[in-house]
Design a protein around this motif. Structure first.
Motif, mmCIF file in Angstrom:
data_model
loop_
_atom_site.group_PDB
_atom_site.id
_atom_site.type_symbol
_atom_site.label_atom_id
_atom_site.label_comp_id
_atom_site.label_asym_id
_atom_site.label_seq_id
_atom_site.Cartn_x
_atom_site.Cartn_y
_atom_site.Cartn_z
ATOM 1 N N PRO A 141 25.616 20.495 54.463
ATOM 2 C CA PRO A 141 25.755 20.668 55.901
ATOM 3 C C PRO A 141 24.397 20.650 56.603
ATOM 4 N N ILE A 142 24.450 20.733 57.899
ATOM 5 C CA ILE A 142 23.246 20.753 58.735
ATOM 6 C C ILE A 142 23.021 22.196 59.168
ATOM 7 N N GLY A 198 27.270 13.771 67.435
ATOM 8 C CA GLY A 198 27.737 12.943 66.337
ATOM 9 C C GLY A 198 28.146 11.578 66.866
ATOM 10 N N TRP A 231 30.690 8.166 65.777
ATOM 11 C CA TRP A 231 31.647 7.502 64.891
ATOM 12 C C TRP A 231 32.086 6.220 65.591
ATOM 13 N N THR A 283 25.249 26.803 60.823
ATOM 14 C CA THR A 283 25.482 25.782 59.806
ATOM 15 C C THR A 283 26.715 24.974 60.199
ATOM 16 N N VAL A 284 26.555 23.654 60.183
ATOM 17 C CA VAL A 284 27.608 22.780 60.687
ATOM 18 C C VAL A 284 27.843 21.651 59.688
ATOM 19 N N SER A 285 29.094 21.337 59.450
ATOM 20 C CA SER A 285 29.405 20.234 58.540
ATOM 21 C C SER A 285 29.146 18.902 59.235
ATOM 22 N N THR A 286 28.861 17.908 58.418
ATOM 23 C CA THR A 286 28.677 16.550 58.927
ATOM 24 C C THR A 286 29.917 16.066 59.679
ATOM 25 N N PHE A 309 30.448 16.791 63.345
ATOM 26 C CA PHE A 309 29.771 15.926 64.315
ATOM 27 C C PHE A 309 30.439 14.558 64.397
ATOM 28 N N ILE A 310 30.713 13.952 63.229
ATOM 29 C CA ILE A 310 31.176 12.564 63.249
ATOM 30 C C ILE A 310 32.642 12.491 63.676
ATOM 31 N N PHE A 311 33.490 13.202 62.965
ATOM 32 C CA PHE A 311 34.921 12.994 63.188
ATOM 33 C C PHE A 311 35.498 13.942 64.235
#
Lengths: 370, 370
Positions: A289-290, A306, A308, B291-294, B297-299
């Motif tokens: 994760p970020i 983000g 997409w 803390t953030v999952s990828t 952001f993308i989906f």
């Protein structure tokens, strides 16, 4: 997603596909002697799962080319990582099975329906926005699906121009207004999107700071990226310093960063960004994760976003999308946009798939030719 | 920051401040029999460090009230956490020492310079945008510093209306266009900004989902927030469920979230947000990062932003800021905006400071009265 008609499947081997063939409809259509496509060979999956086990190459019977339809003989189509995720069923948009694989590609118009305007046999076209089902020899879809491109375009670039280069171009334009002399920072710089970002930025006078993994061959990777136009290339370990901005030299601090890795590599992008900067995440190769400090948001005023491509193209952006694709193909034709690809005959689909799955280590993008 | 003139300090005890008194200038000014302020008592710090050891209450000599100046007798000023950070020297903007403490407050006009328009003795004013140095009995600053407010405003709200309520209001307006019926989600909901968000949202028909810590007294905290207008209040442990959105009931998914905690509490805000939602970080009480999952952001297309009132107000926002303050004081006067405060006479500054430093556990906001 595969159109209803392209799911009129006839199994090459065994009876398992027979329930998919709408016999009555096919017979009725033929009774009117409608224009029909040639039979097509396609990579089909009946269920989600490991691509090397669930995909099969089968023959599809001819389908009707209706008055607004265009029948396209495919020339080339890549195997992108997202194609693999779609087959695995782990992509956020799960194609309905059975489905034909592939999402982008280039083809030549084979025949057109009676009401089709602006497209003739021999024209080169790409599905734009792209749509599932490009891994087959003939595709019949409505004329609106197809974007006519310059036939002088290098075929393998036309086949791959949307998923990676358009992502790079759109991300350079969407979030921050960049002018000549500005700077961007990115990790995963050796990815194809990363390479496109370097070249498209340089074409506009925008500098790039590039972060790559520590690995055997990182010196070669650095040289390769510099040859593409990268201003600075650092491995992650080179950035284990107190003040990464001291490494900027005379370059201004970047206002925009791109992250396709996550974890430490994302934190490094954030460290380079200037006050008020934006980091755009479009991938997560490290599967980490970020992590962001509170003060990065409050006092450094960073924005995290983000991107997409599939979602952006889904929002009525066809026209904008097509003019950007023309721009990108112009750059490819000029040699200002390049990346490595390996062309593989469609008959060798499964060996190309194995390479795309990483079974033989890092390989160039696999592009099927028909 | 303390103005040059308000640093004309005369130490109450000992000679250590004597070098700060610009004697020659003071004498020259007196020779012209200029309008002078009364002497002032102020909380001053000569160096950054622990507020309870570096602050001293001293007496400042009269200063000249120049033609564009307004001399204000302070009525009340709070001790905010950011005031403590400024004294400690850990705030991103370090006041130059020696400095007078405090950043917001309310006062009554005592006298005005000959060129001052629109302000008269007896008017109530607040420094707007706020500026350092409100912990003193008399302040002399240019007329542009002062915003005249409705004298019917409750004094303790006038003293505290900028740092917390304006943060809440601006964050509700700045990032996402909210309409009646929309929903916001926040952690740290028991903070004063959190309480203001609940009330200001409810005033506009906007629902709030509120996340609080697990602790003794969380039931009382829940009741208190519900009485202020909170729609839902959850402790963090109540949100250890697979699908937090199942807890929304008939409420739509929130488009906007606020984070002043970090760590798990920030992740919970993100979980509640709808596709395309925005989380704004304005504090980090847990001292843990976000803390953030990828894929968020993308989906899920989430945006993460930050807000810092001091920076926003620094960008030529005085007019907008003042009309928002009038709006907030209207709400306070109507009883639609309330939070707990403890009024403490200025002479007891150090006991109020000890409470503000948390030496006696959780305490209401300390507001000094002069």
């Amino acid at each position: 997603m595969a159109s209803v008609r392209s799911v009129a499947l006839k199994a090459l081997s065994g009876p398992s596909w027979s329930y998919l063939v709408p016999r009555a409809q096919t017979l009725r259509v033929r009774a009117f002697t409608a224009t029909m496509s040639p039979p097509s060979k396609a990579v089909v999956y009946e269920q989600h799962g490991p691509p090397d086990t669930v995909t099969r190459v089968i023959e599809l019977p001819p389908v009707e080319v209706k008055e607004n339809d265009v029948c396209v003989k495919m020339l080339a189509a890549p195997i992108n990582p997202s194609d693999i995720n779609r087959i695995e069923g782990v992509y956020p948009v799960r194609p309905q099975v059975p489905a034909v694989g592939g999402y982008e590609g280039v083809g030549e118009v084979h025949s057109v329906g009676s009401a089709v305007k602006g497209l003739s046999p021999g024209d080169w076209v790409i599905p734009s926005p792209p749509s599932s089902g490009t891994w087959q020899t003939y595709i019949v879809k409505d004329q609106d699906v197809w974007h006519k491109i310059n036939k002088d375009s290098p075929m393998e670039y036309a086949a791959t121009i949307t998923v990676n280069p358009l992502t790079a171009l759109k991300m350079l334009e969407e979030f921050v207004t960049l002018n000549s002399g500005d700077v961007i920072v990115q990790n995963g710089a050796t990815s194809i999107v990363g390479q496109c970002i370097i070249q498209l930025a340089q074409y506009r006078g925008i500098h790039s700071i590039n972060i790559i993994r520590d690995r055997a061959g990182s010196d070669e990777a650095r040289e390769k990226l510099k040859n593409l136009g990268a201003d600075e290339v650092f491995t992650e370990s080179q950035l284990e310093v107190k003040n990464v901005k001291g490494l900027l030299g005379s370059l201004p601090e970047p206002a925009l960063g791109f992250n396709c890795v996550g974890g430490n590599a994302a934190s490094l992008v954030l460290k380079f960004l200037r006050q008020g900067g934006t980091m755009v995440t479009y991938g997560g190769m490290s599967k980490k994760p970020i992590t962001v400090s509170t003060s990065s948001f409050i006092f450094k005023d960073l924005s995290l976003r983000g991107f997409w491509l599939q979602k952006w193209m889904g929002t009525d952006k066809a026209k904008e999308c097509r003019s950007m694709i023309d721009y990108l193909l112009d750059r490819a034709r000029e040699g200002k946009l390049k990346y490595e690809m390996e062309l593989v005959p469609f008959n060798n689909f499964h060996s190309a798939l194995d390479k795309a799955l990483g079974k033989q280590g890092s390989q160039p993008k696999q592009v099927l030719t028909f």
